[in-house]
Scaffold this motif. Structure first.
Motif, PDB file in Angstrom:
ATOM      1  N   CYS A 122      35.471  36.341  56.670  1.00  0.00           N
ATOM      2  CA  CYS A 122      35.658  37.479  55.776  1.00  0.00           C
ATOM      3  C   CYS A 122      35.823  36.994  54.339  1.00  0.00           C
ATOM      4  O   CYS A 122      36.446  35.960  54.093  1.00  0.00           O
ATOM      5  N   ALA A 123      35.293  37.731  53.414  1.00  0.00           N
ATOM      6  CA  ALA A 123      35.493  37.435  51.997  1.00  0.00           C
ATOM      7  C   ALA A 123      35.672  38.748  51.255  1.00  0.00           C
ATOM      8  O   ALA A 123      34.991  39.731  51.544  1.00  0.00           O
ATOM      9  N   VAL A 124      36.570  38.739  50.288  1.00  0.00           N
ATOM     10  CA  VAL A 124      36.851  39.928  49.500  1.00  0.00           C
ATOM     11  C   VAL A 124      36.803  39.548  48.025  1.00  0.00           C
ATOM     12  O   VAL A 124      37.300  38.491  47.637  1.00  0.00           O
ATOM     13  N   THR A 125      36.188  40.400  47.237  1.00  0.00           N
ATOM     14  CA  THR A 125      36.159  40.171  45.798  1.00  0.00           C
ATOM     15  C   THR A 125      36.424  41.469  45.058  1.00  0.00           C
ATOM     16  O   THR A 125      36.202  42.560  45.596  1.00  0.00           O
ATOM     17  N   THR A 126      36.900  41.329  43.836  1.00  0.00           N
ATOM     18  CA  THR A 126      36.965  42.465  42.923  1.00  0.00           C
ATOM     19  C   THR A 126      35.607  42.607  42.252  1.00  0.00           C
ATOM     20  O   THR A 126      34.970  41.604  41.914  1.00  0.00           O
ATOM     21  N   GLY A 127      35.144  43.845  42.062  1.00  0.00           N
ATOM     22  CA  GLY A 127      33.838  44.066  41.465  1.00  0.00           C
ATOM     23  C   GLY A 127      33.786  43.648  40.006  1.00  0.00           C
ATOM     24  O   GLY A 127      34.810  43.588  39.312  1.00  0.00           O
ATOM     25  N   PRO A 128      32.590  43.365  39.494  1.00  0.00           N
ATOM     26  CA  PRO A 128      32.462  42.824  38.130  1.00  0.00           C
ATOM     27  C   PRO A 128      32.935  43.769  37.033  1.00  0.00           C
ATOM     28  O   PRO A 128      33.478  43.321  36.020  1.00  0.00           O
ATOM     29  N   LEU A 129      32.755  45.077  37.193  1.00  0.00           N
ATOM     30  CA  LEU A 129      33.235  46.006  36.168  1.00  0.00           C
ATOM     31  C   LEU A 129      34.753  46.051  36.142  1.00  0.00           C
ATOM     32  O   LEU A 129      35.358  46.132  35.070  1.00  0.00           O
ATOM     33  N   GLU A 130      35.378  45.993  37.311  1.00  0.00           N
ATOM     34  CA  GLU A 130      36.837  46.019  37.353  1.00  0.00           C
ATOM     35  C   GLU A 130      37.425  44.729  36.784  1.00  0.00           C
ATOM     36  O   GLU A 130      38.457  44.753  36.110  1.00  0.00           O
ATOM     37  N   VAL A 131      36.778  43.606  37.048  1.00  0.00           N
ATOM     38  CA  VAL A 131      37.221  42.347  36.446  1.00  0.00           C
ATOM     39  C   VAL A 131      37.093  42.421  34.929  1.00  0.00           C
ATOM     40  O   VAL A 131      38.001  42.021  34.180  1.00  0.00           O
ATOM     41  N   ALA A 132      35.957  42.944  34.455  1.00  0.00           N
ATOM     42  CA  ALA A 132      35.745  43.070  33.011  1.00  0.00           C
ATOM     43  C   ALA A 132      36.825  43.937  32.379  1.00  0.00           C
ATOM     44  O   ALA A 132      37.371  43.605  31.311  1.00  0.00           O
ATOM     45  N   ALA A 133      37.148  45.061  33.012  1.00  0.00           N
ATOM     46  CA  ALA A 133      38.175  45.952  32.473  1.00  0.00           C
ATOM     47  C   ALA A 133      39.547  45.291  32.477  1.00  0.00           C
ATOM     48  O   ALA A 133      40.352  45.516  31.563  1.00  0.00           O
ATOM     49  N   ALA A 134      39.825  44.467  33.494  1.00  0.00           N
ATOM     50  CA  ALA A 134      41.097  43.754  33.534  1.00  0.00           C
ATOM     51  C   ALA A 134      41.202  42.755  32.388  1.00  0.00           C
ATOM     52  O   ALA A 134      42.295  42.533  31.849  1.00  0.00           O
ATOM     53  N   MET A 135      40.088  42.174  31.995  1.00  0.00           N
ATOM     54  CA  MET A 135      40.098  41.149  30.948  1.00  0.00           C
ATOM     55  C   MET A 135      40.199  41.745  29.547  1.00  0.00           C
ATOM     56  O   MET A 135      40.941  41.246  28.702  1.00  0.00           O
ATOM     57  N   VAL A 136      39.435  42.788  29.278  1.00  0.00           N
ATOM     58  CA  VAL A 136      39.331  43.298  27.908  1.00  0.00           C
ATOM     59  C   VAL A 136      39.987  44.667  27.724  1.00  0.00           C
ATOM     60  O   VAL A 136      40.177  45.121  26.599  1.00  0.00           O
ATOM     61  N   GLY A 137      40.344  45.310  28.826  1.00  0.00           N
ATOM     62  CA  GLY A 137      40.892  46.667  28.768  1.00  0.00           C
ATOM     63  C   GLY A 137      39.795  47.702  28.962  1.00  0.00           C
ATOM     64  O   GLY A 137      38.663  47.525  28.510  1.00  0.00           O
ATOM     65  N   HIS A 138      40.142  48.790  29.623  1.00  0.00           N
ATOM     66  CA  HIS A 138      39.134  49.804  29.940  1.00  0.00           C
ATOM     67  C   HIS A 138      38.535  50.431  28.687  1.00  0.00           C
ATOM     68  O   HIS A 138      37.311  50.615  28.596  1.00  0.00           O
ATOM     69  N   THR A 139      39.362  50.740  27.715  1.00  0.00           N
ATOM     70  CA  THR A 139      38.854  51.444  26.538  1.00  0.00           C
ATOM     71  C   THR A 139      37.824  50.611  25.790  1.00  0.00           C
ATOM     72  O   THR A 139      36.734  51.102  25.443  1.00  0.00           O
ATOM     73  N   LYS A 140      38.125  49.358  25.540  1.00  0.00           N
ATOM     74  CA  LYS A 140      37.193  48.496  24.819  1.00  0.00           C
ATOM     75  C   LYS A 140      35.895  48.309  25.604  1.00  0.00           C
ATOM     76  O   LYS A 140      34.803  48.275  25.019  1.00  0.00           O
ATOM     77  N   LEU A 141      36.015  48.199  26.929  1.00  0.00           N
ATOM     78  CA  LEU A 141      34.811  48.047  27.749  1.00  0.00           C
ATOM     79  C   LEU A 141      33.944  49.296  27.661  1.00  0.00           C
ATOM     80  O   LEU A 141      32.719  49.204  27.468  1.00  0.00           O
ATOM     81  N   TYR A 142      34.552  50.466  27.775  1.00  0.00           N
ATOM     82  CA  TYR A 142      33.774  51.704  27.787  1.00  0.00           C
ATOM     83  C   TYR A 142      33.151  51.989  26.423  1.00  0.00           C
ATOM     84  O   TYR A 142      32.032  52.520  26.345  1.00  0.00           O
ATOM     85  N   VAL A 143      33.837  51.649  25.358  1.00  0.00           N
ATOM     86  CA  VAL A 143      33.243  51.807  24.027  1.00  0.00           C
ATOM     87  C   VAL A 143      32.024  50.897  23.897  1.00  0.00           C
ATOM     88  O   VAL A 143      30.974  51.291  23.364  1.00  0.00           O
ATOM     89  N   ALA A 144      32.140  49.683  24.430  1.00  0.00           N
ATOM     90  CA  ALA A 144      31.015  48.747  24.369  1.00  0.00           C
ATOM     91  C   ALA A 144      29.820  49.228  25.181  1.00  0.00           C
ATOM     92  O   ALA A 144      28.669  48.886  24.873  1.00  0.00           O
ATOM     93  N   PHE A 145      30.061  50.024  26.219  1.00  0.00           N
ATOM     94  CA  PHE A 145      28.951  50.609  26.982  1.00  0.00           C
ATOM     95  C   PHE A 145      27.976  51.331  26.049  1.00  0.00           C
ATOM     96  O   PHE A 145      26.763  51.319  26.293  1.00  0.00           O
ATOM     97  N   TYR A 146      28.512  51.965  25.023  1.00  0.00           N
ATOM     98  CA  TYR A 146      27.690  52.723  24.088  1.00  0.00           C
ATOM     99  C   TYR A 146      27.209  51.857  22.922  1.00  0.00           C
ATOM    100  O   TYR A 146      26.089  52.025  22.438  1.00  0.00           O
TER     101      TYR A 146
END
Length: 348
Positions: free
Chosen positions: A151-175
């Motif tokens: 068995c292997a478990v990982t956190t998804g790449p978007l959730e890791v990104a949000a943990a590193m930079v914060g959700h708000t900064k990540l979502y603003v960068a989406f645009y």
């Protein structure tokens, strides 16, 4: 033979054929059902690998007719991958470890070196624990649930990104900078694959790969297809022979039709109408869920759990492609009687 039948029913429903009876799984993270000596705080679970292993196997010892999903793994919640990329980790006695945002901007990742699972963050500890767990896993458990030794478990790449930079900064960068975000997610995805391959080097070919990823519940269908689909599907695509499981119990009605694009075999779902979920993805994904962890399994009576479980079976089990489970992580304090009621409901 009864024990082998539990796993065979799982494989049958995974193939979208109707099993002899609906399989039932306990979603086995952060030791919500822990009943082992020495575990007085949740922190004990994270600090002592023997407590962690015995806690994860507890449902199999306590109940005759259940699976445990994700399985046997060095559980550090969603903090592990972010820790390897530099996020500070906050520990407490009675909560899972929490990764703290630390990047000023998305572009800061360009200063980072690719992660090494043998050296960075919590990953070396996780790899050591995984080897210990597999070395000390009694074969009787593998005979009952055939994926437990891989068995292997990982956190998804978007959730890791949000943990590193914060959700708000990540979502603003989406645009603001589509290509920058893709480069950031590619960097994270490469690291996740590197970690999963390190687990595979210990276990042999992985049999089940689970991903925990909640960001898609908070973004538009356009952003889901732009950012989630290519990177998540690349991770799952690295393990073509493994059972792939996508865990996201959020309200995903806005992207139901697109979920099969992720390349998963199963979806652990919660806050979506069961009939809507079955109609949208039931022929493409095996559904795992969706007894509410709080309103039903924590706060309900055994009779109420049984009634809700039978309702789920009625709505979702026809034609296979369904495993009865909590619709998300079990809440600490969930009674064993309610878990037993969930399992018993599938016995007819």
């Amino acid at each position: 033979m009864a024990k082998a039948g539990v796993y065979q029913d799982f494989l049958t429903t995974l193939g979208h054929q109707e099993p002899s009876r609906v399989p039932v799984a306990v979603w086995n993270t952060r030791s919500a059902l822990v009943r082992v000596p020495g575990a007085k705080r949740l922190l004990d679970y994270y600090q002592d690998v023997e407590i962690k292993l015995r806690s994860q196997l507890f449902p199999l010892d306590r109940f005759d007719d259940c699976l445990i999903i994700p399985g046997v793994w060095p559980d550090y919640g969603v903090a592990l991958e972010a820790s390897a990329f530099g996020s500070p980790i906050r520990w407490s006695d009675d909560n899972p470890p929490q990764a703290m945002p630390y990047m000023e901007q998305v572009a800061d990742f360009k200063k980072m070196k690719p992660i090494d699972p043998r050296e960075d963050g919590l990953m070396p500890k996780a790899l050591k624990e995984y080897r210990y767990m597999l070395d000390n896993l009694d074969r009787k458990y593998v005979d009952r649930v055939g994926y437990l030794d891989g068995c292997a478990v990982t956190t998804g790449p978007l959730e890791v990104a949000a943990a590193m930079v914060g959700h708000t900064k990540l979502y603003v960068a989406f645009y603001d900078d589509v290509q920058l975000v893709h480069s950031f997610l590619e960097f994270i995805t490469d690291g996740i694959i590197r970690y999963l391959k390190a687990l595979e080097a210990i276990a042999g070919e992985l049999k089940l790969v689970a991903m925990i990823e909640h960001v898609p519940g908070q973004i538009s269908p356009e952003h889901f297809n732009e950012y989630a689909v290519p990177h998540i599907s690349r991770i799952f695509g690295e393990f073509p022979r493994a059972i792939k499981l996508y865990h996201n119990e959020d309200g995903l009605s806005h992207i139901l039709e697109d979920l099969p694009k992720l390349g998963s075999d199963m979806w652990h779902f919660g806050d979506v109408d069961p009939a809507e979920a079955k109609a949208a993805v039931g022929s493409a994904l095996t559904l795992l869920g969706n007894l509410h962890p709080l309103r039903v399994l924590l706060e309900g009576t055994p009779a109420q759990v049984t009634a809700k479980a039978k309702e789920c079976i009625k709505n979702l089990a026809s034609g296979g492609g369904y495993v009865l489970c909590s619709g998300g992580g079990l809440a600490p304090g969930t009674s064993l009687e309610n878990v037993e009621a969930m399992i018993s409901a599938a016995r007819g």
